[in-house]
Every structure is written in structure tokens, then in C-alpha cells.
Design an enzyme around this catalytic site. Structure first.
Site, PDB file in Angstrom:
ATOM      1  N   GLY A  16      26.302  54.883   1.569  1.00  0.00           N
ATOM      2  CA  GLY A  16      27.040  56.046   1.089  1.00  0.00           C
ATOM      3  C   GLY A  16      27.768  55.727  -0.196  1.00  0.00           C
ATOM      4  O   GLY A  16      28.380  54.650  -0.327  1.00  0.00           O
ATOM      5  N   ALA A  20      34.595  57.257  -0.500  1.00  0.00           N
ATOM      6  CA  ALA A  20      34.860  56.180   0.454  1.00  0.00           C
ATOM      7  C   ALA A  20      33.997  54.959   0.168  1.00  0.00           C
ATOM      8  O   ALA A  20      34.492  53.826   0.119  1.00  0.00           O
ATOM      9  CB  ALA A  20      34.624  56.670   1.883  1.00  0.00           C
ATOM     10  N   ASP A 235      24.640  61.744   9.075  1.00  0.00           N
ATOM     11  CA  ASP A 235      23.730  60.616   9.274  1.00  0.00           C
ATOM     12  C   ASP A 235      24.426  59.386   9.865  1.00  0.00           C
ATOM     13  O   ASP A 235      23.929  58.779  10.817  1.00  0.00           O
ATOM     14  CB  ASP A 235      23.069  60.231   7.948  1.00  0.00           C
ATOM     15  CG  ASP A 235      22.261  61.375   7.366  1.00  0.00           C
ATOM     16  OD1 ASP A 235      21.510  62.007   8.124  1.00  0.00           O
ATOM     17  OD2 ASP A 235      22.397  61.653   6.163  1.00  0.00           O
ATOM     18  N   HIS A 256      37.565  75.899   6.877  1.00  0.00           N
ATOM     19  CA  HIS A 256      38.447  76.249   5.783  1.00  0.00           C
ATOM     20  C   HIS A 256      38.586  77.768   5.745  1.00  0.00           C
ATOM     21  O   HIS A 256      37.588  78.487   5.846  1.00  0.00           O
ATOM     22  CB  HIS A 256      37.881  75.729   4.457  1.00  0.00           C
ATOM     23  CG  HIS A 256      38.864  75.730   3.341  1.00  0.00           C
ATOM     24  ND1 HIS A 256      39.310  76.894   2.751  1.00  0.00           N
ATOM     25  CD2 HIS A 256      39.491  74.721   2.686  1.00  0.00           C
ATOM     26  CE1 HIS A 256      40.165  76.597   1.788  1.00  0.00           C
ATOM     27  NE2 HIS A 256      40.294  75.274   1.737  1.00  0.00           N
ATOM     28  N   LEU A 266      33.213  77.230  -1.098  1.00  0.00           N
ATOM     29  CA  LEU A 266      34.650  77.084  -0.942  1.00  0.00           C
ATOM     30  C   LEU A 266      35.411  77.668  -2.128  1.00  0.00           C
ATOM     31  O   LEU A 266      35.098  77.399  -3.285  1.00  0.00           O
ATOM     32  CB  LEU A 266      35.003  75.601  -0.802  1.00  0.00           C
ATOM     33  CG  LEU A 266      36.476  75.284  -0.556  1.00  0.00           C
ATOM     34  CD1 LEU A 266      36.904  75.809   0.797  1.00  0.00           C
ATOM     35  CD2 LEU A 266      36.713  73.781  -0.636  1.00  0.00           C
ATOM     36  N   ARG A 300      45.424  74.805   7.864  1.00  0.00           N
ATOM     37  CA  ARG A 300      44.141  75.497   7.769  1.00  0.00           C
ATOM     38  C   ARG A 300      43.681  76.084   9.088  1.00  0.00           C
ATOM     39  O   ARG A 300      43.092  77.163   9.127  1.00  0.00           O
ATOM     40  CB  ARG A 300      43.086  74.533   7.208  1.00  0.00           C
ATOM     41  CG  ARG A 300      43.296  74.245   5.737  1.00  0.00           C
ATOM     42  CD  ARG A 300      42.345  73.202   5.221  1.00  0.00           C
ATOM     43  NE  ARG A 300      42.507  73.040   3.781  1.00  0.00           N
ATOM     44  CZ  ARG A 300      41.872  72.110   3.069  1.00  0.00           C
ATOM     45  NH1 ARG A 300      41.029  71.279   3.666  1.00  0.00           N
ATOM     46  NH2 ARG A 300      42.072  72.020   1.764  1.00  0.00           N
ATOM     47  N   GLU A 411      34.770  60.492   5.719  1.00  0.00           N
ATOM     48  CA  GLU A 411      34.636  61.564   6.701  1.00  0.00           C
ATOM     49  C   GLU A 411      33.763  61.199   7.892  1.00  0.00           C
ATOM     50  O   GLU A 411      33.918  61.778   8.968  1.00  0.00           O
ATOM     51  CB  GLU A 411      34.101  62.819   6.026  1.00  0.00           C
ATOM     52  CG  GLU A 411      34.218  64.062   6.871  1.00  0.00           C
ATOM     53  CD  GLU A 411      33.797  65.321   6.149  1.00  0.00           C
ATOM     54  OE1 GLU A 411      33.683  66.371   6.816  1.00  0.00           O
ATOM     55  OE2 GLU A 411      33.563  65.282   4.924  1.00  0.00           O
ATOM     56  N   LEU A 428      40.577  63.332   0.423  1.00  0.00           N
ATOM     57  CA  LEU A 428      40.349  62.406  -0.691  1.00  0.00           C
ATOM     58  C   LEU A 428      41.235  61.176  -0.546  1.00  0.00           C
ATOM     59  O   LEU A 428      40.812  60.053  -0.835  1.00  0.00           O
ATOM     60  CB  LEU A 428      40.624  63.099  -2.022  1.00  0.00           C
ATOM     61  CG  LEU A 428      39.611  64.138  -2.480  1.00  0.00           C
ATOM     62  CD1 LEU A 428      40.128  64.884  -3.705  1.00  0.00           C
ATOM     63  CD2 LEU A 428      38.268  63.486  -2.793  1.00  0.00           C
TER      64      LEU A 428
END
Length: 626
Positions: A16, A20, A235, A256, A266, A300, A411, A428
Site C-alpha cells: 500500500g 500510511a 484487500d 459521511h 464527497l 458524523r 484505514e 489523515l
């Protein structure tokens, strides 16, 4: 970029290349331990694998801000941020982790600025900050300006900056490679490496590694209406499940509040922070009813539930593009924001509305509805990024069993700083801060036994068995690719029409009916039956419609569809097991929060669910209101 060659053994493989993964790579390379190895002439072998070119990672779509108590615009305190994070997560937050998040947030943001992130500025040149939902002063008092921002493109700034720093540091990337297997030893106590599919050539590689870090992002594609890009198919979480590991709190998926109607795109919380107001079909600013103190800037989950309550009460509106369609939206009124100011601080929001809704937010109300946005649960990790299994023995003794050499961040992981609902601006921060911490932790392990050290230990029998299992997994994947590329002609000589993209679309609609914002035992049971009777057979029967291995995106899409079906089952079963409403999980049949029975993390694997106590340090649970 792709690696010029594949090593026999890597010190670390990072899967990834979003905030991150890149933060972990930089944390590793900048550590004292790695600098010491380099000074000794030993160069660590580190590879970052990404199924995308890194600059296409979903981090780049983050709009509103990154939370930190910098106090540049008004007085702030990290203790307030800590409390807000715990309260926002409806007390399902591990407070030792949330304390670290809040305490080191300013340092994280300042380091990002030093690396090159071009934050928006105050008149006196400091990093600008804006309000975000759930962030307050004085432990739940008035809203505070805590979110550092770069107009409404802060994720874009952070992603590009981290990638540039990695390129400058000489990080090796395998771009557009898809990881298909995570290999552990027989008792799941140590990592052996990963199996990866090179989409450019169609080749499958067994990549041996002493350390692996998973940073693959969320699973928003579980749902039809989502703000997530097409690649967020869970994944890393699915790889962990398949390897016999657990997922923590996977039932908590954040919607959201302001997704552009029927697109899922968004519209940043920044639109409400700058003065946007939610209105129902009667024009009423309804959030004053549900959250009288914080109104449109409540957490939220509170805002999303309030929207759905208005819709269920018949006060929803139809999307102007489909005036005869369902009245499942409400209005976002941005007309009270000065037009020039709106253009300056919300350029992406304005452009999105004009392009995809064909209206001008300066003069027209915008139709919105909640959109699947963030996965609070994931692979369980400690505050150093180490993956663990929660266990209970026959005597009732419980504990965390760390998987040696396996890390996760972002995440796809769950260090439990978000609990049952994430505050805006904390994602973030989580990715960068705990990604960096995982990199530092991984660096310490690398320094103990670097692969390039001629005096290093020989491979032991247990390691050899694990690497043999990895090679066997790679061989099995090669055979599977051959089978997927084979034409599966029916009696009429035509290839079956079903495809993974249709499977994903159908699955998204099923999950939306089952657990989007609200659910019950009946909706969950219906979805589980559909998974078992329809989706598992469909995904197992999928074949590619082309026999070309190179650049055949349908191959990876088939694996993604299987990953999401496995995750959907985990989400549904964990939702069914939690007989309460907490944070983002609203059970219509269990409307109250139940701290006596469920102030605990669900730990799900293929065998069932265990419950791990929440770490309460400073803030005992109490009623949550905004």
C-alpha cells in the site's frame, strides 16, 4: 516503477502506498536504527508494493483537514482533542492510543509542513485551521478550529509530499502489483512474506520478507453509494482473514453525511465548517433539533442518522436530476457563504457540485445523502503497529499474541483511536502518525537481523517451513491465474455473461439495504442468506473474458470481488452479534447503548467472535450528546 529484480529476501515489504504506507516507509528509513545500518555499510532491502501508481492512492481525495491542537487561530489543548476523540468514538476508543494520537498530532502536522505540505495560511503566516464536526474546546464545549487544511485538497498535498520524499530517499516501488496472499508460519506466529501478481506481465511472485506491513486502505466498495474510489476493496483486511487472523470492530462503517446525491462523491465537511446548513423539504435547518449545541457540526454519525430520520419521516427531497425518483436526500444550503470566500477555500467542493450536479452552490441548494466513507474497524494492532491475535484459553485467560514481523497502519488497521465513529480530520492524522510509528517499530526489527549482514543468522527450520509454504501459495496462485484465463464455454459456446463488476454492483446494493446507517436482525439475516446462496457461488464461478494475462484488470477484479464478499460476511456477522446501538452502528431492534455487555471490541475471524475489553484510562463512559 517496478523493481529491477526480485530479491530472495527483503527486510521489509510494505503493501500500500497511501499516506500510511508512505509514512511507514519514511519512518523506517529515517529511523536511528536504519541510519546506523547505512553508516555501517549495510543497506536494508525494502519494497513498497501498490496495486496503483502511488499518486492515485485514495489519500489524495481527502478534502477537509488534518486534526491537531496547534492553536494557531484560537486557543486549543491536546487534552481537549483527546477527549473529543474518545467521545466521538462513543467510548469504544482505546484511550492509550487516542492519547498518543492527540498528543503527537501537532508534531505530525509540523513535520508534514517541513516535508513540503503547502497548508493554507493565516494572515500572519501560520498554518490555517478550521472547525470540524465534534472538535471542541473545554472538554465538549464550543466548537474549536482544529483542522489544518490546504483549501479543500489537503489529502492531495499530503500524498504528493510523502511520495516525493520517498522518491528522494530511494524507496523501491512495485507499482500496479496486486498482493494475493499473506503467508504466515504454521501456528500464525510469524510472517513469511506475500504473494504478488504483476499486472504488467501476468507473472506471480513469491516475495519473502522478514517484515510485512499492510497499509491497503478501507472497504468502502462494500456499498453502492460510497465516497471511496474503485480500488478500496478491503484487500488487506481480507488477506488477514484468509491467513487466519482477526478483524477488530469491523461492524463499524462510517457514512459521511454529505455525499452528492446518487453519486456518492464527497462534499467535504469543510462546506459546513464554512457556513453550510442542512435543510429538509420544508426548508427547516433540522440539525438544531437533533444537536442543538453543535448543529451541522455534530459528529458524523449523529448527522447521518439525523438525515435518515428526516427522510424516514417524509421530509426528504428528490434529486433534481431525477425529480420523480425517491425522496431520499436533503438539502445542503451553501448560499450564505460569500461567493469569493467559497471559491477560495472550497474550490474542489464548488467544482464537484457544478460538474456533477449542474448547479451553482452560491445560488442553489445542493441535494445530498449519506455516503459510505470510512471503515473504523480493521486488522488489530497495538500502538507500535504490530498485528496481534486476541485469544482466550480454556481457563478463561485472555491476551494479545503478537504476530512476529507483521505490521499494519491506516484505514485497513484498527489501533482503536476511532472506536465506533471517527471524527473528521482524524483519519489523515491516524495514517501519518501511526504509519510513522509502525515504520519505526519495523526499523528496530530490521536492525536486529538485516538480510544484507554477512554475519546474520542462518534461516531456522521454522522459517524454512514458512517460506516453503509461501512458495506453495505462489504456485497455487499461478495455477489459479491459468484457470481464470481459460475460456469457460457453456453448452451454447458462449462465455458466461457474469463478471466481477456486476457482482460488486449487486453486492453494494445488498449491503446498502442491510446495514447502511441503520440495520436490524431481519435485514442482516436477509443479506447473509443472499451472500451464501448467491454471491459465493457467483464469485467462485467467475472467469476472465480475455485469455491475455498482461494488463488484464478482470483478474484482479475477480479477487477484489471475493475479498469484498468475505468482508461483507464479517461485517454482517459482527453487526448481528452486537446487540446495541453505538456510534455508526444503529440497531433498530436494539436502540440503546449497552455498556454493561458491549463496552468491548469485537474480534472476528472465520471461527466466530471474541470480545476484548476497551482500554479506559482517563474518561469513563457517559452519555454522548452534541
Amino acid at each position: 516503477m517496478s523493481p529491477k529484480h526480485i530479491e530472495d529476501m527483503y527486510d521489509a515489504v510494505i503493501v500500500g502506498a497511501g499516506a500510511a504506507g508512505l509514512s511507514a516507509a519514511l519512518g523506517t528509513l529515517r529511523s536511528v536504527e536504519i541510519r546506523g545500518l547505512l553508516d555501517a555499510g549495510i543497506e536494508p532491502k525494502i519494497l513498497v508494493i501498490s496495486k496503483l501508481q502511488p499518486l492515485r492512492s485514495h489519500t489524495g481525495s481527502a478534502e477537509g483537514g488534518i486534526a491537531a491542537s496547534l492553536g494557531n487561530v484560537e486557543a486549543d489543548d491536546w487534552h481537549w482533542h483527546y477527549y473529543d476523540t474518545v467521545k466521538g468514538g462513543d467510548w469504544l476508543v482505546d484511550q492509550d492510543a487516542a492519547r498518543l494520537l492527540a498528543q503527537y498530532a501537532p508534531q505530525t502536522v509540523i513535520n508534514l509542513e517541513r516535508d513540503g505540505v503547502a497548508f493554507s495560511r493565516t494572515d500572519d503566516g501560520h498554518i490555517a485551521q478550521r472547525r470540524f464536526g465534534g472538535h471542541t474546546r473545554d472538554f465538549g464545549g464550543e466548537p474549536v478550529r482544529r483542522a489544518a487544511y490546504a483549501a479543500d485538497r489537503v489529502g492531495h498535498q499530503i500524498l504528493h509530499t510523502l511520495w516525493q520524499q520517498c522518491v528522494a530517499a530511494g524507496v523501491e516501488f512495485a507499482e500496479e502489483w496486486y498482493v494475493t496472499d499473506l503467508a504466515l508460519d504454521a501456528d500464525r506466529s510469524r510472517v513469511a512474506g506475500v504473494v504478488a501478481y504483476d499486472t504488467h506481465t501476468g507473472d506471480v511472485h513469491a516475495i519473502h520478507a522478514r517484515n510485512v506491513l499492510l497499509a491497503t486502505g478501507g472497504a468502502g466498495r462494500l456499498f453502492h453509494t460510497t465516497s471511496n474510489s474503485w480500488d478500496l476493496t478491503g484487500d488487506g483486511m481480507a488477506l488477514a482473514l484468509a491467513a487466519g487472523l482477526q478483524l477488530e470492530d469491523i461492524e463499524f462503517v462510517q457514512f459521511h453525511p454529505t455525499g452528492l446525491a446518487h453519486t456518492g462523491i464527497l462534499l467535504s465537511e469543510a462546506a459546513r465548517a464554512e457556513g453550510g446548513v442542512l435543510r429538509n423539504a420544508d426548508g427547516e435547518a433540522f440539525m438544531a433539533t437533533y444537536a442543538p449545541e453543535h448543529r451541522d457540526l455534530a459528529a458524523r454519525d449523529v448527522v447521518s442518522r439525523s438525515i435518515m430520520t428526516e427522510v424516514d419521516a417524509g421530509r426528504g427531497v428528490a434529486d433534481p436530476k431525477d425529480p420523480n425518483g425517491p425522496k431520499d436526500c436533503v438539502w445542503l444550503d451553501m448560499t450564505g457563504i460569500d461567493k469569493d470566500h467559497m471559491e477560495a477555500v472550497l474550490p474542489q467542493v464548488v467544482e464537484t457540485i457544478r460538474k456533477y450536479a449542474s448547479i451553482d452552490p452560491a445560488t442553489d441548494w445542493v441535494p445530498i445523502k449519506p455516503t459510505a466513507h470510512y471503515t473504523m474497524g480493521g486488522i488489530p494492532i497495538d500502538t507500535e503497529g504490530r498485528v496481534y491475535r486476541w485469544s482466550r484459553d480454556e481457563s478463561g485467560n485472555t491476551g494479545r499474541n503478537v504476530v512476529e514481523g507483521l505490521f499494519a497502519a491506516g484505514e485497513c488497521s484498527c489501533v482503536s483511536v476511532h472506536g465506533a465513529n471517527r471524527l473528521g480530520g482524524n483519519s489523515l492524522l491516524d495514517a501519518c502518525l501511526f504509519g510513522n510509528r509502525a515504520g519505526l517499530s519495523m526499523a528496530a526489527r530490521i536492525a536486529e537481523h538485516p538480510t544484507a549482514d554477512p554475519a546474520g543468522d542462518e534461516i531456522g527450520q521454522a522459517d524454512d517451513e514458512a517460506y516453503t509454504a509461501l512458495d506453495a501459495a505462489a504456485t497455487a496462485r499461478k495455477d489459479e491465474v491459468t484457470a481464470l484465463l481459460s475460456r469457460d464455454d457453456g453448452a451454447d459456446g458462449e462465455i458466461a455473461d457474469d463478471n466481477p463488476y456486476q457482482v460488486l454492483a449487486d453486492l453494494g446494493r445488498v449491503m446498502e439495504r442491510a446495514v447502511a446507517v441503520r440495520c436490524s436482525a431481519d435485514t442482516i439475516a436477509t443479506a447473509l442468506d443472499t451472500l451464501q446462496d448467491e454471491f459465493r457461488p457467483r464469485t467462485n464461478a467467475l472467469h476472465a473474458h480475455s485469455d491475455m494475462a498482461a494488463f488484464n484488470q478482470e483478474i484482479t477484479a475477480i479477487w477484489e470481488s471475493r475479498h469484498l464478499v468475505a468482508l461483507a460476511e464479517a461485517v454482517l456477522k459482527a453487526s448481528d452479534a452486537r446487540h446495541e446501538s453505538r456510534g455508526s452502528l444503529t440497531r433498530l431492534d436494539y436502540p440503546a447503548r449497552d455498556d454493561e455487555r458491549f463496552l468491548a471490541h469485537s474480534m472476528s475471524d472465520r471461527d466466530g467472535i471474541l470480545w476484548q475489553p476497551v482500554h479506559i484510562v482517563d474518561y469513563p463512559p457517559k452519555a454522548r450528546a452534541y
